[in-house]
Design a protein around this motif. Structure first.
Motif, short mmCIF file in Angstrom:
data_model
loop_
_atom_site.label_atom_id
_atom_site.label_comp_id
_atom_site.label_asym_id
_atom_site.label_seq_id
_atom_site.Cartn_x
_atom_site.Cartn_y
_atom_site.Cartn_z
N LEU A 1 -43.08 -6.86 -99.31
CA LEU A 1 -42.08 -5.91 -99.81
C LEU A 1 -40.79 -6.63 -100.20
CD1 LEU A 1 -41.21 -2.55 -98.04
CD2 LEU A 1 -39.42 -4.03 -98.90
N VAL A 2 -40.30 -7.46 -99.28
CA VAL A 2 -39.04 -8.16 -99.53
C VAL A 2 -39.21 -9.19 -100.65
CG1 VAL A 2 -37.27 -9.64 -98.51
CG2 VAL A 2 -38.26 -7.79 -97.17
N ALA A 3 -40.41 -9.74 -100.80
CA ALA A 3 -40.65 -10.69 -101.89
C ALA A 3 -40.67 -10.01 -103.24
CB ALA A 3 -41.97 -11.43 -101.65
N ALA A 4 -41.21 -8.78 -103.31
CA ALA A 4 -41.36 -8.09 -104.60
C ALA A 4 -40.10 -7.36 -105.02
CB ALA A 4 -42.52 -7.10 -104.53
N MET A 5 -39.30 -6.88 -104.08
CA MET A 5 -38.19 -6.01 -104.42
C MET A 5 -37.09 -6.68 -105.26
SD MET A 5 -35.79 -3.75 -101.87
CE MET A 5 -35.15 -5.23 -101.06
N PRO A 6 -36.57 -7.87 -104.92
CA PRO A 6 -35.45 -8.43 -105.69
C PRO A 6 -35.74 -8.65 -107.17
CG PRO A 6 -35.63 -9.52 -103.57
CD PRO A 6 -36.85 -8.68 -103.71
N PRO A 7 -36.89 -9.23 -107.57
CA PRO A 7 -37.11 -9.39 -109.02
C PRO A 7 -37.14 -8.06 -109.76
CG PRO A 7 -38.66 -10.74 -107.76
CD PRO A 7 -37.98 -9.85 -106.79
N VAL A 8 -37.73 -7.04 -109.15
CA VAL A 8 -37.77 -5.73 -109.80
C VAL A 8 -36.37 -5.14 -109.92
CG1 VAL A 8 -38.70 -3.39 -109.66
CG2 VAL A 8 -40.12 -5.33 -108.98
N ALA A 9 -35.57 -5.28 -108.85
CA ALA A 9 -34.20 -4.73 -108.89
C ALA A 9 -33.36 -5.43 -109.94
CB ALA A 9 -33.57 -4.88 -107.51
N VAL A 10 -33.46 -6.76 -110.02
CA VAL A 10 -32.67 -7.50 -111.01
C VAL A 10 -33.10 -7.13 -112.42
CG1 VAL A 10 -32.21 -9.81 -111.91
CG2 VAL A 10 -32.16 -9.41 -109.44
N ALA A 11 -34.41 -7.06 -112.67
CA ALA A 11 -34.89 -6.71 -114.01
C ALA A 11 -34.49 -5.29 -114.40
CB ALA A 11 -36.41 -6.87 -114.07
N THR A 12 -34.57 -4.36 -113.45
CA THR A 12 -34.19 -2.98 -113.73
C THR A 12 -32.71 -2.87 -114.06
OG1 THR A 12 -35.94 -2.16 -112.28
CG2 THR A 12 -34.16 -0.64 -112.83
N ALA A 13 -31.88 -3.52 -113.25
CA ALA A 13 -30.43 -3.48 -113.51
C ALA A 13 -30.09 -4.09 -114.87
CB ALA A 13 -29.68 -4.21 -112.39
N ALA A 14 -30.73 -5.22 -115.18
CA ALA A 14 -30.47 -5.86 -116.48
C ALA A 14 -30.96 -5.00 -117.63
CB ALA A 14 -31.13 -7.23 -116.52
N ALA A 15 -32.12 -4.35 -117.46
CA ALA A 15 -32.68 -3.52 -118.53
C ALA A 15 -31.80 -2.31 -118.79
CB ALA A 15 -34.09 -3.09 -118.18
N VAL A 16 -31.38 -1.63 -117.73
CA VAL A 16 -30.55 -0.44 -117.91
C VAL A 16 -29.18 -0.84 -118.46
CG1 VAL A 16 -29.39 1.44 -116.69
CG2 VAL A 16 -31.75 0.84 -116.12
N GLY A 17 -28.62 -1.92 -117.96
CA GLY A 17 -27.32 -2.36 -118.47
C GLY A 17 -27.37 -2.86 -119.90
N GLY A 18 -28.55 -3.24 -120.37
CA GLY A 18 -28.69 -3.77 -121.72
C GLY A 18 -29.01 -2.74 -122.78
N VAL A 19 -29.13 -1.46 -122.39
CA VAL A 19 -29.41 -0.42 -123.38
C VAL A 19 -28.22 -0.32 -124.35
CG1 VAL A 19 -29.79 2.05 -123.71
CG2 VAL A 19 -30.87 0.87 -121.80
N HIS A 20 -28.54 -0.32 -125.64
CA HIS A 20 -27.48 -0.32 -126.66
C HIS A 20 -26.62 0.93 -126.54
CE1 HIS A 20 -25.43 -1.04 -130.43
NE2 HIS A 20 -26.09 -2.19 -130.56
N ARG A 21 -25.32 0.75 -126.57
CA ARG A 21 -24.41 1.88 -126.42
C ARG A 21 -24.51 2.87 -127.57
NH1 ARG A 21 -23.69 2.73 -121.68
NH2 ARG A 21 -22.07 4.23 -122.32
N ASP A 22 -24.94 2.42 -128.73
CA ASP A 22 -25.07 3.34 -129.86
C ASP A 22 -26.11 4.42 -129.56
OD1 ASP A 22 -23.18 1.94 -131.21
OD2 ASP A 22 -24.58 0.87 -132.52
N TYR A 23 -27.19 4.06 -128.84
CA TYR A 23 -28.20 5.05 -128.49
C TYR A 23 -27.60 6.13 -127.59
CZ TYR A 23 -31.53 1.49 -130.08
OH TYR A 23 -32.21 0.56 -130.81
N VAL A 24 -26.85 5.67 -126.58
CA VAL A 24 -26.24 6.61 -125.63
C VAL A 24 -25.20 7.48 -126.33
CG1 VAL A 24 -24.89 6.79 -123.51
CG2 VAL A 24 -26.67 5.04 -123.71
N ASN A 25 -24.33 6.85 -127.12
CA ASN A 25 -23.29 7.62 -127.81
C ASN A 25 -23.88 8.59 -128.82
OD1 ASN A 25 -21.32 6.24 -126.36
ND2 ASN A 25 -21.12 4.64 -127.93
N GLY A 26 -24.95 8.17 -129.49
CA GLY A 26 -25.59 9.06 -130.45
C GLY A 26 -26.17 10.29 -129.78
N ALA A 27 -26.82 10.07 -128.62
CA ALA A 27 -27.40 11.21 -127.89
C ALA A 27 -26.31 12.15 -127.40
CB ALA A 27 -28.24 10.71 -126.73
#
Length: 293
Positions: A169-195
């Motif tokens: 569990l502890v081995a799998a959790m950090p890579p998933v958390a880092v990738a998820t945070a980077a993916a969500v933070g990398g969503v283009h703001r134009d998509y969000v503002n357009g919606a």
């Protein structure tokens, strides 16, 4: 222009598209066949080099068993035929029991770690105070090798299944958390503002814009997390790990049964390839728009 003229002009265009699709499918088939051929050639070269080294006895057979020795070990440990002493299996269990137990531990541990990692990554990416508090902790855990904290888990939870599940569990959790945070933070703001300009609320933006845009990268993080858990299973099974592939490898190493050690390594590698192929198939189906939008 009559309907007959429109149909007459549309027919050649449709035929051209059909021809293009056929050519693309044929090209993909040739590419797959070429890839498969190259991989088979590479595998044959590797097996040939292994057989040659064993046949020339560059190292003693107890250190480098031949492919035939490993095949004999597979037949015996799988229960297909007994060895010279009439025994089958290893350490009281057959190969499929060892592998099934290891896979169950990996699925449970990495599954819980994946869910927690996705939730933690979403919180880190969207809530500033949570990011400030938890981001260093996630990075700290990600840098630790599994054996660094497995002994502590054994002290806390004993030698049964609990510390093994916690380790994965502890081995799998950090890579998933880092990738998820980077993916969500990398969503283009134009998509969000357009919606938002079209009247979408906060949850609608999260559900229909942010999550689909981040999903392909989140799936990549899940693949990485499961891979880290898979590479940690041998460490997890060093203590009371039988049945289990890691426990089988450990016991075989104690008695210098190198053919069983190599068999365990090959079984882990092949099953890991199959598991990763399944995850890649899920990734292609769940996020086919990756790289296109």
């Amino acid at each position: 222009m009559s309907a007959q003229d429109v149909a007459a002009r549309a027919l050649p265009a449709a035929q051209d598209r059909s021809d293009d699709e056929r050519r693309e499918r044929a090209a993909r088939r040739r590419a797959r066949a070429r890839t498969l051929g190259l991989r088979l050639v590479a595998l044959a070269v590797l097996l040939g080099a292994w057989w040659l080294v064993a046949a020339l006895e560059v190292w003693p057979r107890v250190l480098v068993p031949s492919p035939g020795d490993v095949l004999d070990a597979f037949v015996t440990v799988s229960g297909l035929a007994p060895d010279a002493s009439g025994r089958t299996g290893f350490s009281g269990h057959l190969l499929h029991e060892h592998l099934g137990t290891s896979l169950r531990r990996i699925v449970v541990g990495s599954g819980i770690g994946t869910v927690l990692g996705v939730v933690l990554g979403l919180l880190v990416a969207t809530v500033g105070p949570v990011r400030t508090v938890l981001e260093p902790a996630v990075t700290f855990l990600r840098q630790l090798p599994p054996l660094a904290y497995f002994s502590l888990l054994v002290i806390w939870f004993g030698i049964e299944e609990t510390p093994k599940i916690w380790l994965l569990l502890v081995a799998a959790m950090p890579p998933v958390a880092v990738a998820t945070a980077a993916a969500v933070g990398g969503v283009h703001r134009d998509y969000v503002n357009g919606a938002r300009s079209l009247g979408a609320g906060r949850w609608d933006v999260a559900r229909w814009v942010v999550l689909p845009a981040a999903l392909p990268e989140i799936l990549v993080g899940i693949r990485l997390g499961v891979g880290v858990a898979y590479t940690s299973v041998v460490a997890a099974e060093t203590v009371n790990g039988v049945p289990g592939i890691g426990g089988m490898i450990r016991d075989a190493q104690r008695y210098l049964q190198t053919d069983v050690v190599v068999l365990g390594i090959l079984v882990l590698g092949v099953s890991g390839l199959l598991l990763d192929a399944c995850l890649r198939a899920v990734e292609r189906r769940a996020g086919p728009w990756r790289g296109r939008a």
